[in-house]
Design a protein around this motif. Structure first.
Motif, mmCIF file in Angstrom:
data_model
loop_
_atom_site.group_PDB
_atom_site.id
_atom_site.type_symbol
_atom_site.label_atom_id
_atom_site.label_comp_id
_atom_site.label_asym_id
_atom_site.label_seq_id
_atom_site.Cartn_x
_atom_site.Cartn_y
_atom_site.Cartn_z
ATOM 1 N N THR A 1 0.849 -1.190 0.000
ATOM 2 C CA THR A 1 0.000 0.000 0.000
ATOM 3 C C THR A 1 0.888 1.245 0.000
ATOM 4 N N ILE A 2 0.308 2.345 -0.381
ATOM 5 C CA ILE A 2 0.977 3.633 -0.299
ATOM 6 C C ILE A 2 0.085 4.499 0.572
ATOM 7 N N PRO A 3 0.493 4.725 1.817
ATOM 8 C CA PRO A 3 -0.360 5.472 2.750
ATOM 9 C C PRO A 3 -0.836 6.797 2.151
ATOM 10 N N GLY A 4 -2.125 7.069 2.348
ATOM 11 C CA GLY A 4 -2.713 8.300 1.845
ATOM 12 C C GLY A 4 -3.183 8.234 0.414
ATOM 13 N N SER A 5 -2.919 7.124 -0.271
ATOM 14 C CA SER A 5 -3.344 6.988 -1.672
ATOM 15 C C SER A 5 -4.597 6.131 -1.774
ATOM 16 N N LEU A 6 -5.434 6.485 -2.716
ATOM 17 C CA LEU A 6 -6.632 5.711 -2.998
ATOM 18 C C LEU A 6 -6.223 4.367 -3.596
ATOM 19 N N HIS A 7 -6.826 3.300 -3.112
ATOM 20 C CA HIS A 7 -6.569 1.982 -3.687
ATOM 21 C C HIS A 7 -7.660 1.676 -4.705
ATOM 22 N N GLN A 8 -7.299 0.957 -5.720
ATOM 23 C CA GLN A 8 -8.235 0.634 -6.798
ATOM 24 C C GLN A 8 -9.531 0.001 -6.276
ATOM 25 N N THR A 9 -9.456 -0.819 -5.244
ATOM 26 C CA THR A 9 -10.668 -1.460 -4.715
ATOM 27 C C THR A 9 -11.586 -0.469 -4.005
ATOM 28 N N GLN A 10 -11.091 0.736 -3.723
ATOM 29 C CA GLN A 10 -11.893 1.764 -3.056
ATOM 30 C C GLN A 10 -12.615 2.694 -4.036
ATOM 31 N N ILE A 11 -12.328 2.577 -5.305
ATOM 32 C CA ILE A 11 -12.927 3.489 -6.288
ATOM 33 C C ILE A 11 -14.451 3.357 -6.305
ATOM 34 N N TRP A 12 -14.973 2.135 -6.312
ATOM 35 C CA TRP A 12 -16.427 1.975 -6.342
ATOM 36 C C TRP A 12 -17.106 2.653 -5.141
ATOM 37 N N PRO A 13 -16.753 2.292 -3.897
ATOM 38 C CA PRO A 13 -17.496 2.897 -2.788
ATOM 39 C C PRO A 13 -17.236 4.392 -2.599
ATOM 40 N N GLN A 14 -16.013 4.838 -2.871
ATOM 41 C CA GLN A 14 -15.672 6.230 -2.587
ATOM 42 C C GLN A 14 -15.949 7.195 -3.742
ATOM 43 N N ARG A 15 -15.837 6.715 -4.984
ATOM 44 C CA ARG A 15 -15.931 7.625 -6.123
ATOM 45 C C ARG A 15 -17.131 7.390 -7.026
ATOM 46 N N THR B 1 -14.764 18.328 -11.626
ATOM 47 C CA THR B 1 -13.789 17.328 -12.052
ATOM 48 C C THR B 1 -12.677 17.199 -11.027
ATOM 49 N N GLU B 2 -12.104 16.018 -11.009
ATOM 50 C CA GLU B 2 -10.958 15.753 -10.146
ATOM 51 C C GLU B 2 -10.141 14.650 -10.802
ATOM 52 N N LEU B 3 -8.867 14.815 -10.801
ATOM 53 C CA LEU B 3 -7.966 13.806 -11.328
ATOM 54 C C LEU B 3 -7.091 13.350 -10.174
ATOM 55 N N SER B 4 -7.180 12.075 -9.830
ATOM 56 C CA SER B 4 -6.346 11.572 -8.745
ATOM 57 C C SER B 4 -5.902 10.153 -9.071
ATOM 58 N N PRO B 5 -4.681 9.796 -8.686
ATOM 59 C CA PRO B 5 -4.179 8.454 -8.965
ATOM 60 C C PRO B 5 -4.770 7.436 -7.985
ATOM 61 N N ALA B 6 -4.711 6.196 -8.384
ATOM 62 C CA ALA B 6 -5.096 5.092 -7.507
ATOM 63 C C ALA B 6 -4.045 4.000 -7.641
ATOM 64 N N VAL B 7 -3.798 3.324 -6.557
ATOM 65 C CA VAL B 7 -2.842 2.228 -6.544
ATOM 66 C C VAL B 7 -3.563 0.978 -7.044
ATOM 67 N N THR B 8 -2.985 0.336 -8.024
ATOM 68 C CA THR B 8 -3.620 -0.819 -8.641
ATOM 69 C C THR B 8 -3.415 -2.102 -7.837
ATOM 70 N N VAL B 9 -4.211 -3.085 -8.162
ATOM 71 C CA VAL B 9 -4.010 -4.418 -7.597
ATOM 72 C C VAL B 9 -2.868 -5.085 -8.366
ATOM 73 N N LEU B 10 -2.279 -6.066 -7.734
ATOM 74 C CA LEU B 10 -1.193 -6.809 -8.369
ATOM 75 C C LEU B 10 -1.555 -8.280 -8.463
ATOM 76 N N ALA C 1 -11.873 -6.199 -12.194
ATOM 77 C CA ALA C 1 -12.707 -6.723 -11.104
ATOM 78 C C ALA C 1 -12.537 -5.883 -9.842
ATOM 79 N N ALA C 2 -11.344 -5.347 -9.624
ATOM 80 C CA ALA C 2 -11.088 -4.530 -8.430
ATOM 81 C C ALA C 2 -11.914 -3.249 -8.426
ATOM 82 N N LEU C 3 -12.462 -2.868 -9.548
ATOM 83 C CA LEU C 3 -13.267 -1.650 -9.672
ATOM 84 C C LEU C 3 -14.743 -1.879 -9.373
ATOM 85 N N LEU C 4 -15.109 -3.096 -9.032
ATOM 86 C CA LEU C 4 -16.524 -3.461 -8.877
ATOM 87 C C LEU C 4 -17.010 -3.360 -7.431
#
Length: 191
Positions: free
Chosen positions: A13-27, A61-70, A79-82
């Motif tokens: 993980t990268i502390p403070g960064s959005l994780h790909q699995t969080q995109i659905w509930p948060q964004r 609009t907002e542009l922010s990175p997300a940490v992907t699954v590996l 699938a991590a976006l679901l």
């Protein structure tokens, strides 16, 4: 080597960064009203930045990175976006290949992913980028009229990248332009 070691020690993980699995509930799910959710295979941050610039007239609009699954391969990343991935996502072996698992559901391809999405979000509908742009406005409107979440799927970049990397790079700008057109078309329909 140092980056890899630090990433491993932090639990990938990268502390403070959005994780790909969080995109659905948060964004996505957290947004009010009707929402378009673009699932573009092989879409990367720099492409998102290009798209962001092409829809500069958008009000919010907002542009922010997300940490992907590996590993960062299409069946796992998409699938991590679901829905449900934020609480129960894992990588499993399925038919001698890596597959994503959310809850008890194994998601090995796009059909599995869309079936899962519709089971979790009954008022969602899906449409391909091609159909969204090529079908008449009345046909698109009829398809999406009752949906709160409109999932727009695009596999063009990924499909070309697997066959011809050079050609894929050449058409990325075209796909990004098409995505911008799709955003405007859906905005015109109240999404």
């Amino acid at each position: 080597l140092t980056f890899g070691k630090a990433l491993m020690e932090s639990g990938w993980t990268i502390p403070g960064s959005l994780h790909q699995t969080q995109i659905w509930p948060q964004r996505v799910a957290a947004l009010p009203g009707r929402v378009a959710y673009f699932l573009v295979d092989a879409f990367r941050f720099e492409m998102g930045a290009d798209l962001f610039r092409q829809v500069s007239e958008a009000l919010d609009t907002e542009l922010s990175p997300a940490v992907t699954v590996l590993p960062s391969i299409t069946p796992l990343g998409m699938a991590a976006l679901l829905p449900g991935a934020s609480s129960s996502y894992s990588v499993v072996e399925h038919q001698c290949k890596a597959a994503a698992k959310i809850g008890e559901t194994i998601l090995s391809d796009v059909n599995d992913r869309m079936k899962h999405l519709k089971a979790m979000v009954p008022d969602a509908t899906e449409i391909t980028l091609e159909r969204l742009l090529q079908d008449s406005p009345s046909k698109v409107s009829a398809k999406i009229e009752k949906a709160r979440i409109v999932v727009v799927r695009s596999q063009e970049i990924d499909a070309l990248g697997e066959k011809n990397e050079l050609l894929a790079r050449n058409v990325m700008d075209t796909v990004i332009g098409n995505l911008a057109r799709a955003v405007r078309r859906l905005a015109g329909m109240g999404i």
